[in-house]
Design a protein around this motif. Structure first.
Motif, short mmCIF file in Angstrom:
data_model
loop_
_atom_site.label_atom_id
_atom_site.label_comp_id
_atom_site.label_asym_id
_atom_site.label_seq_id
_atom_site.Cartn_x
_atom_site.Cartn_y
_atom_site.Cartn_z
N VAL A 5 0.82 -1.32 -0.04
CA VAL A 5 0.00 0.05 -0.02
C VAL A 5 0.87 1.29 -0.15
O VAL A 5 1.45 1.61 0.92
CB VAL A 5 -1.06 0.13 1.26
CG1 VAL A 5 -1.86 1.32 1.17
CG2 VAL A 5 -1.73 -1.45 1.26
N GLU A 6 0.72 1.96 -1.17
CA GLU A 6 1.58 3.49 -1.18
C GLU A 6 0.70 4.44 -0.55
O GLU A 6 -0.46 4.30 -0.56
CB GLU A 6 1.80 3.69 -2.58
CG GLU A 6 2.61 2.47 -3.16
CD GLU A 6 1.51 1.37 -4.34
OE1 GLU A 6 2.15 1.12 -5.37
OE2 GLU A 6 0.43 1.75 -3.65
N VAL A 23 3.95 0.19 2.58
CA VAL A 23 3.92 -0.49 3.60
C VAL A 23 3.33 -1.77 2.99
O VAL A 23 2.54 -2.10 2.21
CB VAL A 23 2.83 -0.07 4.63
CG1 VAL A 23 2.81 -1.33 5.70
CG2 VAL A 23 3.26 1.37 5.24
N VAL A 24 4.23 -2.89 3.48
CA VAL A 24 4.00 -4.40 2.96
C VAL A 24 3.48 -5.10 4.13
O VAL A 24 3.99 -5.13 5.28
CB VAL A 24 5.55 -4.89 2.38
CG1 VAL A 24 5.20 -6.41 2.02
CG2 VAL A 24 5.90 -4.01 1.41
N SER A 25 2.40 -5.99 3.87
CA SER A 25 1.89 -6.68 4.83
C SER A 25 1.73 -8.11 4.20
O SER A 25 1.41 -8.28 3.06
CB SER A 25 0.64 -6.33 5.52
OG SER A 25 -0.33 -6.23 4.20
N LYS A 76 9.52 -1.80 10.24
CA LYS A 76 8.31 -1.11 10.10
C LYS A 76 7.78 -1.91 8.91
O LYS A 76 6.60 -1.10 8.31
CB LYS A 76 8.32 0.25 10.15
CG LYS A 76 8.66 0.82 11.54
CD LYS A 76 8.58 2.38 11.61
CE LYS A 76 8.92 2.80 12.88
NZ LYS A 76 8.49 4.44 12.94
N ASN A 77 8.29 -2.68 8.19
CA ASN A 77 7.76 -3.28 6.83
C ASN A 77 7.46 -2.12 5.75
O ASN A 77 6.57 -2.18 5.21
CB ASN A 77 6.60 -4.29 7.13
CG ASN A 77 6.87 -5.55 7.61
OD1 ASN A 77 8.29 -5.81 8.00
ND2 ASN A 77 6.23 -6.21 7.71
#
Length: 124
Positions: A5-6, A23-25, A76-77
């Motif tokens: 998600v940018e 952010v990568v999840s 923080k990925n």
């Protein structure tokens, strides 16, 4: 399922700055090499910058080298793109991408996961 998600896009004046985040999840962020691509209006998606899993190696497109800085914070990925000295030709949809190999690549087809994009518009 891996999700990217940018955020951080928006409107800036020429000479200004913006900072994008990705952010990568859903996966092990530490094993991915990451990159930013962009797609200007009416054009193909193009490589901007890439970073390896540890952040020790980076690579930039000639058009942004010296103005943009890619970085990551594995705790923080999250990956970042600091964009300084923006130009109208930087206007594009910016995408973050991840791949399951530790070394970097500027090749779009070698990335496994993509975000939805964030719009950056630079006015003259």
């Amino acid at each position: 399922q891996v999700q990217l998600v940018e955020s951080g896009g928006g409107l800036a004046q020429a000479g200004g700055r913006l900072r994008l985040s990705c952010v990568v999840s859903g996966g092990n962020f530490r094993i991915y090499s990451m990159a930013w691509f962009r797609q200007p209006p009416g054009k193909e998606r193009e490589f901007v910058a890439a970073i390896n899993w540890s952040g020790s190696s980076t690579f930039y497109a000639d058009s942004v080298r010296g103005r943009f800085t890619i970085s990551r914070e594995n705790a923080k990925n999250t990956m970042f793109l600091q964009m300084n000295s923006l130009k109208p030709e930087d206007t594009a949809e910016y995408y973050c991408a991840a791949r399951l190999l530790s070394y970097i690549s500027p090749t779009r087809g070698e990335y496994d996961y993509w975000g939805q994009g964030t719009q950056v518009t630079v006015s003259s």
